[in-house]
Design a protein around this motif. Structure first.
Motif, PDB file in Angstrom:
ATOM      1  N   ASN A  10     -10.809 -29.356  31.225  1.00  0.00           N
ATOM      2  CA  ASN A  10     -12.054 -29.978  31.702  1.00  0.00           C
ATOM      3  C   ASN A  10     -12.311 -29.358  32.980  1.00  0.00           C
ATOM      4  N   SER A  11     -13.351 -28.174  33.057  1.00  0.00           N
ATOM      5  CA  SER A  11     -13.646 -27.604  34.087  1.00  0.00           C
ATOM      6  C   SER A  11     -14.356 -28.370  34.999  1.00  0.00           C
ATOM      7  N   ALA A  27     -11.755 -24.181  34.137  1.00  0.00           N
ATOM      8  CA  ALA A  27     -10.316 -24.538  34.029  1.00  0.00           C
ATOM      9  C   ALA A  27      -9.451 -23.333  33.661  1.00  0.00           C
ATOM     10  N   ARG A  28      -8.163 -23.379  33.593  1.00  0.00           N
ATOM     11  CA  ARG A  28      -7.335 -22.215  33.423  1.00  0.00           C
ATOM     12  C   ARG A  28      -7.561 -21.813  31.955  1.00  0.00           C
ATOM     13  N   ASP A  29      -7.666 -22.511  30.880  1.00  0.00           N
ATOM     14  CA  ASP A  29      -7.728 -22.214  29.570  1.00  0.00           C
ATOM     15  C   ASP A  29      -9.147 -21.463  29.320  1.00  0.00           C
ATOM     16  N   ALA A  30     -10.164 -22.144  29.975  1.00  0.00           N
ATOM     17  CA  ALA A  30     -11.563 -21.758  29.738  1.00  0.00           C
ATOM     18  C   ALA A  30     -11.680 -20.164  30.475  1.00  0.00           C
ATOM     19  N   ARG A  87     -16.545 -17.477  38.793  1.00  0.00           N
ATOM     20  CA  ARG A  87     -17.566 -17.184  37.849  1.00  0.00           C
ATOM     21  C   ARG A  87     -17.674 -18.491  37.206  1.00  0.00           C
ATOM     22  N   PRO A  88     -18.959 -19.176  37.238  1.00  0.00           N
ATOM     23  CA  PRO A  88     -19.160 -20.563  36.865  1.00  0.00           C
ATOM     24  C   PRO A  88     -19.215 -20.468  35.304  1.00  0.00           C
ATOM     25  N   VAL A  89     -18.927 -21.662  34.704  1.00  0.00           N
ATOM     26  CA  VAL A  89     -19.001 -21.891  33.532  1.00  0.00           C
ATOM     27  C   VAL A  89     -19.721 -23.402  33.133  1.00  0.00           C
ATOM     28  N   ARG A  90     -20.316 -23.616  31.967  1.00  0.00           N
ATOM     29  CA  ARG A  90     -20.608 -24.936  31.470  1.00  0.00           C
ATOM     30  C   ARG A  90     -19.920 -25.218  30.247  1.00  0.00           C
ATOM     31  N   SER A  91     -19.884 -26.663  30.093  1.00  0.00           N
ATOM     32  CA  SER A  91     -19.265 -26.834  28.456  1.00  0.00           C
ATOM     33  C   SER A  91     -20.073 -27.635  27.627  1.00  0.00           C
ATOM     34  N   GLU A  92     -20.147 -27.338  26.556  1.00  0.00           N
ATOM     35  CA  GLU A  92     -20.796 -28.328  25.426  1.00  0.00           C
ATOM     36  C   GLU A  92     -19.968 -29.038  24.368  1.00  0.00           C
ATOM     37  N   LEU A  93     -19.920 -30.281  24.101  1.00  0.00           N
ATOM     38  CA  LEU A  93     -19.434 -31.106  23.258  1.00  0.00           C
ATOM     39  C   LEU A  93     -19.685 -30.448  21.901  1.00  0.00           C
ATOM     40  N   ILE A  94     -18.978 -30.049  20.898  1.00  0.00           N
ATOM     41  CA  ILE A  94     -19.328 -29.702  19.771  1.00  0.00           C
ATOM     42  C   ILE A  94     -19.462 -30.912  18.913  1.00  0.00           C
ATOM     43  N   GLN A  95     -20.793 -31.355  18.187  1.00  0.00           N
ATOM     44  CA  GLN A  95     -20.944 -32.596  17.518  1.00  0.00           C
ATOM     45  C   GLN A  95     -21.354 -32.111  16.056  1.00  0.00           C
TER      46      GLN A  95
END
Length: 208
Positions: A70-71, A104-107, A200-208
């Motif tokens: 959870n970044s 987060a680490r795994d991202a 290096r920034p990221v964003r996340s999107e829930l897969i619906q």
């Protein structure tokens, strides 16, 4: 929810190709929240949005910054505790998207796996590459895997390439250390929070 219904969103997401421009950045892969089972697209910002800074105050444990997936939650906790790069990342708006975070680490592992800038051998020591929360699950690196990325623009010297330097993740290891990834050789370890590393920034999107 049926098994078929659960599988359908993943099939939709996999229509995106790694490195495809998407959502204000570049599609980087998928992580699964180990607590909820929900899956999220990871999108990496372009190199022009990189930052450099200290993770946080050495010796201070930050509640809520321990997730491997959870970044955004990690970054919000860091920012509330005064982290300068976290506050700057939360203030980003790119192509209308304002939900950026320090990965987060795994991202972050997905960033190296898919956007490795060089053709150098990987470090492959300890648990480098082990990523139980990616889809598919990440395996231990070898000297040859991952290979240099073939994604246009991400090889060394190209506009969006990661530098052969250490990059912070937003995942805290302890009051004194946080996880990082070295984009020179794939070494995943942790460093003192007071050091200045790249982000290096990221964003996340829930897969619906």
């Amino acid at each position: 929810m049926s098994a078929a219904a659960q599988a359908a969103p993943v099939e939709t997401a996999l229509q995106l190709q790694i490195g495809q421009p998407y959502g204000g950045g570049f599609f980087t892969g998928i992580v699964r929240d180990p607590d909820t089972g929900l899956e999220y697209r990871v999108i990496t910002a372009g190199a022009e949005h990189e930052l450099v800074g200290e993770w946080g105050e050495y010796g201070v444990k930050i509640d809520g910054a321990d997730s491997f997936t959870n970044s955004r939650a990690n970054t919000e906790a860091m920012a509330a505790a005064g982290s300068d790069p976290a506050q700057k990342v939360l203030g980003l708006t790119i192509d209308g998207y304002n939900d950026w975070a320090i990965p987060a680490r795994d991202a972050e592992e997905l960033q190296y796996r898919h956007f490795k800038p060089t053709a150098d051998s990987n470090y492959c020591w300890g648990r480098d590459g082990d990523n139980p929360n990616s889809v598919p699950v990440g395996k231990l690196y070898t000297k040859e895997f991952p290979a240099q990325t073939k994604v246009p623009g991400f090889q060394a010297g190209e506009p969006n390439a990661f530098r052969p330097r250490a990059y912070w993740s937003s995942t805290q290891r302890s009051a004194y250390f946080a996880f990082y990834m070295l984009f020179e050789d794939g070494n995943q370890y942790y460093d003192a929070k007071g050091y200045e590393l790249r982000v290096r920034p990221v964003r996340s999107e829930l897969i619906q």
